[in-house]
Write a protein that holds these residues in place. Structure first.
Motif, PDB file in Angstrom:
ATOM      1  N   LEU A 606       0.764  -1.404   0.028  1.00  0.00           N
ATOM      2  CA  LEU A 606      -0.015   0.054   0.123  1.00  0.00           C
ATOM      3  C   LEU A 606       0.880   1.022  -0.043  1.00  0.00           C
ATOM      4  CD1 LEU A 606      -2.906   0.913   0.209  1.00  0.00           C
ATOM      5  CD2 LEU A 606      -2.695   1.083   2.562  1.00  0.00           C
ATOM      6  N   HIS A 607       0.575   2.048  -0.801  1.00  0.00           N
ATOM      7  CA  HIS A 607       1.143   3.433  -0.924  1.00  0.00           C
ATOM      8  C   HIS A 607       0.094   4.432  -0.665  1.00  0.00           C
ATOM      9  CE1 HIS A 607       4.830   1.950  -2.704  1.00  0.00           C
ATOM     10  NE2 HIS A 607       3.951   1.210  -3.543  1.00  0.00           N
ATOM     11  N   TYR A 608       0.480   5.606  -0.386  1.00  0.00           N
ATOM     12  CA  TYR A 608      -0.532   6.771  -0.037  1.00  0.00           C
ATOM     13  C   TYR A 608      -1.379   6.521   1.354  1.00  0.00           C
ATOM     14  CZ  TYR A 608       0.735   8.802  -4.231  1.00  0.00           C
ATOM     15  OH  TYR A 608       1.558   9.272  -5.308  1.00  0.00           O
ATOM     16  N   LYS A 609      -0.699   5.720   2.180  1.00  0.00           N
ATOM     17  CA  LYS A 609      -1.427   5.195   3.269  1.00  0.00           C
ATOM     18  C   LYS A 609      -2.176   6.306   3.957  1.00  0.00           C
ATOM     19  CE  LYS A 609      -0.369   3.115   7.930  1.00  0.00           C
ATOM     20  NZ  LYS A 609       0.634   2.407   8.768  1.00  0.00           N
ATOM     21  N   TYR A 610      -1.556   7.571   4.309  1.00  0.00           N
ATOM     22  CA  TYR A 610      -2.135   8.620   4.857  1.00  0.00           C
ATOM     23  C   TYR A 610      -3.521   8.889   4.634  1.00  0.00           C
ATOM     24  CZ  TYR A 610      -1.602  12.289   1.559  1.00  0.00           C
ATOM     25  OH  TYR A 610      -1.669  12.928   0.168  1.00  0.00           O
ATOM     26  N   ALA A 611      -3.837   8.655   2.924  1.00  0.00           N
ATOM     27  CA  ALA A 611      -4.909   9.078   2.492  1.00  0.00           C
ATOM     28  C   ALA A 611      -6.143   8.054   2.957  1.00  0.00           C
ATOM     29  CB  ALA A 611      -4.840   8.921   0.967  1.00  0.00           C
ATOM     30  N   LEU A 612      -6.009   7.042   3.305  1.00  0.00           N
ATOM     31  CA  LEU A 612      -6.910   6.030   3.924  1.00  0.00           C
ATOM     32  C   LEU A 612      -7.370   6.418   5.274  1.00  0.00           C
ATOM     33  CD1 LEU A 612      -5.495   4.544   1.564  1.00  0.00           C
ATOM     34  CD2 LEU A 612      -6.246   2.268   2.531  1.00  0.00           C
ATOM     35  N   VAL A 613      -6.843   7.184   5.988  1.00  0.00           N
ATOM     36  CA  VAL A 613      -7.083   7.492   7.526  1.00  0.00           C
ATOM     37  C   VAL A 613      -7.597   8.741   7.426  1.00  0.00           C
ATOM     38  CG1 VAL A 613      -5.899   5.576   8.142  1.00  0.00           C
ATOM     39  CG2 VAL A 613      -4.945   7.793   7.822  1.00  0.00           C
ATOM     40  N   THR A 614      -7.924   9.096   8.786  1.00  0.00           N
ATOM     41  CA  THR A 614      -8.238  10.571   9.310  1.00  0.00           C
ATOM     42  C   THR A 614      -7.077  11.311   9.782  1.00  0.00           C
ATOM     43  OG1 THR A 614      -9.320   9.748  11.227  1.00  0.00           O
ATOM     44  CG2 THR A 614     -10.801  10.075   9.285  1.00  0.00           C
ATOM     45  N   PRO A 615      -7.157  12.540  10.084  1.00  0.00           N
ATOM     46  CA  PRO A 615      -5.776  13.292  10.729  1.00  0.00           C
ATOM     47  C   PRO A 615      -5.668  12.953  12.128  1.00  0.00           C
ATOM     48  CG  PRO A 615      -7.289  14.864   9.205  1.00  0.00           C
ATOM     49  CD  PRO A 615      -7.737  13.491   9.368  1.00  0.00           C
ATOM     50  N   ASP A 616      -6.714  12.292  12.751  1.00  0.00           N
ATOM     51  CA  ASP A 616      -6.366  11.863  14.198  1.00  0.00           C
ATOM     52  C   ASP A 616      -5.442  10.577  14.158  1.00  0.00           C
ATOM     53  OD1 ASP A 616      -8.662  10.487  13.152  1.00  0.00           O
ATOM     54  OD2 ASP A 616      -9.968  10.792  14.972  1.00  0.00           O
ATOM     55  N   TYR A 617      -5.449   9.871  13.211  1.00  0.00           N
ATOM     56  CA  TYR A 617      -5.047   8.672  13.020  1.00  0.00           C
ATOM     57  C   TYR A 617      -3.247   8.787  13.333  1.00  0.00           C
ATOM     58  CZ  TYR A 617      -3.335   3.897  11.160  1.00  0.00           C
ATOM     59  OH  TYR A 617      -2.708   2.771  11.576  1.00  0.00           O
ATOM     60  N   PRO A 618      -2.811   7.894  14.272  1.00  0.00           N
ATOM     61  CA  PRO A 618      -1.419   7.987  14.804  1.00  0.00           C
ATOM     62  C   PRO A 618      -0.407   8.380  13.523  1.00  0.00           C
ATOM     63  CG  PRO A 618      -2.619   6.383  15.980  1.00  0.00           C
ATOM     64  CD  PRO A 618      -3.455   6.588  14.935  1.00  0.00           C
ATOM     65  N   ASN A 619       0.382   9.151  13.987  1.00  0.00           N
ATOM     66  CA  ASN A 619       1.453   9.683  12.938  1.00  0.00           C
ATOM     67  C   ASN A 619       0.916   9.881  11.644  1.00  0.00           C
ATOM     68  OD1 ASN A 619       3.871   8.844  14.482  1.00  0.00           O
ATOM     69  ND2 ASN A 619       3.055   6.730  14.163  1.00  0.00           N
ATOM     70  N   TYR A 620      -0.297  10.349  11.310  1.00  0.00           N
ATOM     71  CA  TYR A 620      -1.006  11.036   9.971  1.00  0.00           C
ATOM     72  C   TYR A 620       0.029  12.168   9.619  1.00  0.00           C
ATOM     73  CZ  TYR A 620      -4.200  13.378   6.983  1.00  0.00           C
ATOM     74  OH  TYR A 620      -4.779  13.617   5.773  1.00  0.00           O
ATOM     75  N   GLU A 621       0.410  13.033  10.139  1.00  0.00           N
ATOM     76  CA  GLU A 621       1.325  14.027   9.793  1.00  0.00           C
ATOM     77  C   GLU A 621       2.544  13.467   9.200  1.00  0.00           C
ATOM     78  OE1 GLU A 621       0.399  16.872   8.877  1.00  0.00           O
ATOM     79  OE2 GLU A 621      -1.378  16.903   9.980  1.00  0.00           O
ATOM     80  N   ARG A 622       3.156  12.694   9.836  1.00  0.00           N
ATOM     81  CA  ARG A 622       4.423  11.893   9.386  1.00  0.00           C
ATOM     82  C   ARG A 622       4.075  11.034   8.152  1.00  0.00           C
ATOM     83  NH1 ARG A 622       7.300   9.402  14.280  1.00  0.00           N
ATOM     84  NH2 ARG A 622       9.349   9.546  13.219  1.00  0.00           N
ATOM     85  N   LEU A 623       3.013  10.611   7.909  1.00  0.00           N
ATOM     86  CA  LEU A 623       2.836   9.623   6.761  1.00  0.00           C
ATOM     87  C   LEU A 623       2.655  10.520   5.561  1.00  0.00           C
ATOM     88  CD1 LEU A 623       0.321   7.086   8.472  1.00  0.00           C
ATOM     89  CD2 LEU A 623       2.669   6.471   7.287  1.00  0.00           C
ATOM     90  N   ALA A 624       1.931  11.684   5.877  1.00  0.00           N
ATOM     91  CA  ALA A 624       1.786  12.751   4.748  1.00  0.00           C
ATOM     92  C   ALA A 624       2.840  13.273   4.244  1.00  0.00           C
ATOM     93  CB  ALA A 624       0.596  13.637   5.257  1.00  0.00           C
ATOM     94  N   ARG A 625       3.813  13.622   5.187  1.00  0.00           N
ATOM     95  CA  ARG A 625       5.080  14.011   4.868  1.00  0.00           C
ATOM     96  C   ARG A 625       5.984  13.149   3.940  1.00  0.00           C
ATOM     97  NH1 ARG A 625       4.819  16.855   9.923  1.00  0.00           N
ATOM     98  NH2 ARG A 625       6.134  15.360  10.746  1.00  0.00           N
ATOM     99  N   LEU A 626       5.955  11.967   4.673  1.00  0.00           N
ATOM    100  CA  LEU A 626       6.745  10.769   4.144  1.00  0.00           C
ATOM    101  C   LEU A 626       6.417  10.714   2.458  1.00  0.00           C
ATOM    102  CD1 LEU A 626       8.881   8.610   3.795  1.00  0.00           C
ATOM    103  CD2 LEU A 626       7.249   7.271   4.845  1.00  0.00           C
ATOM    104  N   THR A 627       4.851  10.655   2.258  1.00  0.00           N
ATOM    105  CA  THR A 627       4.441  10.265   1.004  1.00  0.00           C
ATOM    106  C   THR A 627       4.758  11.667   0.020  1.00  0.00           C
ATOM    107  OG1 THR A 627       2.499   9.329   1.834  1.00  0.00           O
ATOM    108  CG2 THR A 627       2.511  10.146  -0.388  1.00  0.00           C
ATOM    109  N   GLN A 628       4.776  12.688   0.587  1.00  0.00           N
ATOM    110  CA  GLN A 628       5.118  14.161  -0.036  1.00  0.00           C
ATOM    111  C   GLN A 628       6.831  13.771  -0.672  1.00  0.00           C
ATOM    112  OE1 GLN A 628       3.344  16.972  -1.204  1.00  0.00           O
ATOM    113  NE2 GLN A 628       5.055  16.446  -2.492  1.00  0.00           N
ATOM    114  N   GLN A 629       7.564  13.307   0.105  1.00  0.00           N
ATOM    115  CA  GLN A 629       9.178  13.056  -0.243  1.00  0.00           C
ATOM    116  C   GLN A 629       9.122  11.956  -1.211  1.00  0.00           C
ATOM    117  OE1 GLN A 629      11.273  11.954   3.387  1.00  0.00           O
ATOM    118  NE2 GLN A 629      13.216  12.990   2.420  1.00  0.00           N
ATOM    119  N   GLU A 630       8.193  11.030  -1.056  1.00  0.00           N
ATOM    120  CA  GLU A 630       8.296   9.972  -2.001  1.00  0.00           C
ATOM    121  C   GLU A 630       8.014  10.395  -3.395  1.00  0.00           C
ATOM    122  OE1 GLU A 630       7.290   6.021   1.077  1.00  0.00           O
ATOM    123  OE2 GLU A 630       5.711   7.039  -0.327  1.00  0.00           O
ATOM    124  N   GLU A 631       7.036  11.262  -3.281  1.00  0.00           N
ATOM    125  CA  GLU A 631       6.694  11.664  -4.880  1.00  0.00           C
ATOM    126  C   GLU A 631       7.918  12.873  -5.354  1.00  0.00           C
ATOM    127  OE1 GLU A 631       3.002  13.795  -4.218  1.00  0.00           O
ATOM    128  OE2 GLU A 631       1.883  12.087  -4.877  1.00  0.00           O
TER     129      GLU A 631
END
Length: 695
Positions: A606-631
């Motif tokens: 699974l890629h873009y994991k942060y997109a499947l969850v809501t902002p209150d999911y643990p480490n949401y912000e870190r997941l979003a930043r990592l995906t941006q870096q991967e892009e």
């Protein structure tokens, strides 16, 4: 067998290596070491160059339309046309004739097998055709049964009619159409079914009982009886939890009394009883012992049907000489409902709960669509609230749970609250002074949507009368809708709009949460309640009737065709790129269930994991930043390449990249020139992204 040959001259040359490569790469047809076999109906699905080869051979051979299969030889430039006149009707049709065309010399030869006493026969017929072939599933199901029983092992010795008949004889089997049945000398009346061998010595609670526990169906002091308890594992573990527990089994505990209990379990019992009348009697007997809830579980079929081996009555006999009746999921519900005259509630694949009290059943159904809500945060507490905070907390919790104020007799602290405030309304006014009223309104609206969803799905069976509800639910409808009739009207309007797939597509595409794919939306189960109510209803059409796949934590909403899929990512919460283990797809048109397990060595990830969850999911912000870096680093430019684990690891390796603590970094063995080039590409992508965001 007779053979004739003719010769036609041609100077055209064909490339054997190209032919072999095309055959090896073909996803259509049955590939053997020296040939690719394809049904004539599937020729149009082949690579264009293979089609061109076949057209040339057909023109030379003047092949008749009766040919069923085309054989592309990969060790010589030769195509053969094979005649199986009984391909559709015979489970293992015999070859009657063949025409061979040498594509190098254009020599044509003919062989006649009609007089042969031992002609070649076919196995695995589904491999020759495409999945769209009308009889594909029938062919595939027979192959699954034959594989499960080992009939197709050592395939070198089953290629002719006589060899195959000997194999069936050794297994004491016969074929009736495309079904395996016991041979005449092994008729059902002569078989001794050893039911007790189906019992499993468990090291933990069985799935049905565990799901009942998780559903809070075991209140303190409740009694438990296990009908057909086998070795008694569930009895022991329920007793260890403090419940009075007993059980009966015709083999392991034949002398134990059959006693009534609050919760009765008949787990994987009806599917091991070969006699339909006795099977029905067992289910009724278990129901007669039930005071509150009956748990019914049976083996069910999900697409691959790997457990089924030999047809016996309406079930199969396993290699251990035990009977197994395999149900379709919806078939099992229909069977339970008809035998017991109930509306069984699915708890999982092959597991149903049946309530003795219809009020309790409706309360349980409604609870399955009850969204979680958080009590609004108290702002700066004034003195009026601070003095009574402890007394008012139960009232806040009640409103958070039900979206309304309590009525007389619903709150244990009613007397104390009314002694201070005279009414619940006045007490709640004090709460509103220190909390946001909009948050309470949102809780009420969420509860209102939950009830509409429940009523909409209830219409698929028989929507209950008002008297069929608990007092709490009756008050919910009155407070949130005005009356039950209006609630049903709004639910019907919601249900009516469900048939518009274009609307479902718009909701998926515009959903604020979820990963958008070309034809579907992926969300984590924790985000389900955040979706539009109509999408929740769409998913509820699957889960209410079939139940969700156990351990499924991702839901896929298909919007080109009415389908819901449940995906299992065992390491979703612990891995940045979790691996897909299995998937269950449910067609909402006919409730057919398809199941697939993935290669553990190279599963989809699974890629873009942060997109499947809501902002209150643990480490949401870190997941979003990592995906941006991967892009930015170009790792997600070719999603087809990195879809599976091996492709992803290769991509990381090619880019000298490692992932640690939600950050990307370069490996130390990267040379300076490559590092400079990769950094330049990252800057280019970042600039492109900034320009896009600013436009």
């Amino acid at each position: 067998m007779t053979s004739t040959a003719t010769s036609v001259n041609s100077n055209d040359a064909l490339n054997l290596e190209d032919l072999a490569a095309l055959c090896q790469a073909s996803k259509i047809g049955k590939l053997l070491p020296a040939a690719l076999y394809v049904h004539t109906s599937a020729i149009s699905a082949l690579h264009p160059e293979l089609q061109a080869y076949e057209i040339r051979a057909r023109n030379v051979a003047d092949a008749r339309e009766e040919a069923n299969l085309v054989k592309f030889s990969t060790d010589k430039l030769k195509i053969s046309y094979l005649f199986y006149p009984d391909f559709d009707t015979d489970p293992h049709p015999a070859l009657q004739a063949s025409i061979q065309v040498n594509l190098q010399t254009l020599e044509v030869s003919y062989r006649d097998y009609r007089t042969s006493e031992n002609p070649p026969i076919l196995h695995r017929k589904e491999t020759f055709v495409t999945p769209e072939y009308p009889l594909y599933e029938e062919f595939a199901e027979l192959t699954r049964q034959e594989v499960a029983l080992g009939l197709l092992d050592d395939s070198r010795f089953i290629g002719t009619r006589e060899e195959w008949q000997q194999r069936l004889y050794r297994y004491r089997l016969e074929l009736c159409g495309h079904r395996l049945v016991c041979a005449v000398d092994a008729a059902p009346g002569k078989i001794i079914i050893e039911r007790h061998k189906a019992a499993i010595a468990r090291t933990q609670l069985s799935r049905p009982v565990r799901l009942a526990l998780e559903a809070d169906l075991f209140p303190p002091d409740s009694t438990f009886f296990d009908y057909g308890c086998g070795h008694g594992g569930d009895l022991q573990r329920i007793a260890e939890k403090g419940n009075i527990s007993s059980g009966w089994d015709p083999y392991y505990r034949p002398d134990a009394p059959q006693t009534s209990a609050d919760i009765v379990n008949i787990g994987y019992v009806i599917n091991v009883i070969e006699d339909p009348a006795e099977r029905r009697e067992a289910l009724i007997s278990a129901w007669n012992l039930t005071k509150k809830v009956l748990i019914v579980a049976a083996q069910v079929l999900i697409d691959d049907r790997q457990r089924g081996v030999v047809a016996y009555g309406d079930g199969v006999i396993t290699s251990r000489n035990t009977f197994q009746k395999y149900y379709e999921q919806e078939e099992l519900k229909i069977y339970i409902d008809q035998v017991l005259n109930v509306d069984a509630i699915p708890a999982g694949l092959g597991i149903y709960f049946v309530f003795r009290d219809e009020n309790q059943a409706e309360a349980f159904r409604a609870s399955r669509f009850h969204s979680r809500a958080t009590t609004p945060t108290v702002k700066t507490a004034n003195k009026s609230f601070a003095d009574y905070q402890e007394l008012l907390t139960p009232l806040m919790n009640f409103v958070t749970l039900r979206g309304r104020l309590p009525v007389k007799g619903e709150l244990a602290e009613e007397a104390e609250i009314k002694a201070e405030f005279r009414s619940f309304r006045r007490a709640f006014d004090v709460i509103l002074q220190v909390t946001e009223e909009a948050e309470w309104s949102e809780i009420a609206e969420k509860r209102r949507q939950d009830l509409k969803l429940y009523l909409a799905l209830a219409s698929f069976t028989k929507r209950p009368k008002p008297r069929g509800f608990s007092p709490e639910l009756k008050e919910d409808f009155k407070a949130l809708f005005g009356n039950y009739k209006r609630a049903c009207l709004l639910a019907d309007m919601m249900l009516f709009s469900l048939g518009d797939l274009d609307n479902i597509a718009d909701l998926c595409i515009n959903s604020p949460v979820g990963k958008k794919l070309r034809n579907s939306l992926l969300i984590h189960v924790s985000a389900l309640e955040r979706l539009d109510p109509l999408l929740r209803l769409y998913e509820g059409c699957a889960s209410r009737t079939i139940g969700r796949l156990e351990d499924a934590n991702v839901i896929q909403f298909h919007f080109r065709k009415p389908k819901i899929s449940y995906l299992v990512y065992p390491d979703f919460d612990t891995e940045i790129h979790p691996r897909l283990r299995s998937k269950m797809q449910i067609s909402l048109q006919n409730l057919r269930v398809n199941y697939q397990e993935y290669d553990p060595e190279n599963p989809p990830i699974l890629h873009y994991k942060y997109a499947l969850v809501t902002p209150d999911y643990p480490n949401y912000e870190r997941l979003a930043r990592l995906t941006q870096q991967e892009e930015d680093w170009g790792l997600l430019e070719d999603l087809g390449k990195v879809r599976n684990l091996q492709g992803w690891l290769e991509c990381l390796d090619e880019n000298y990249t490692i992932i640690k603590n939600y950050r990307l970094s370069r490996r130390k063995d990267i040379d300076s020139y490559t590092l400079k080039v990769l950094r330049a590409r990252v800057r280019t992508r970042q600039d492109r992204r900034r320009r896009k965001n600013s436009s």
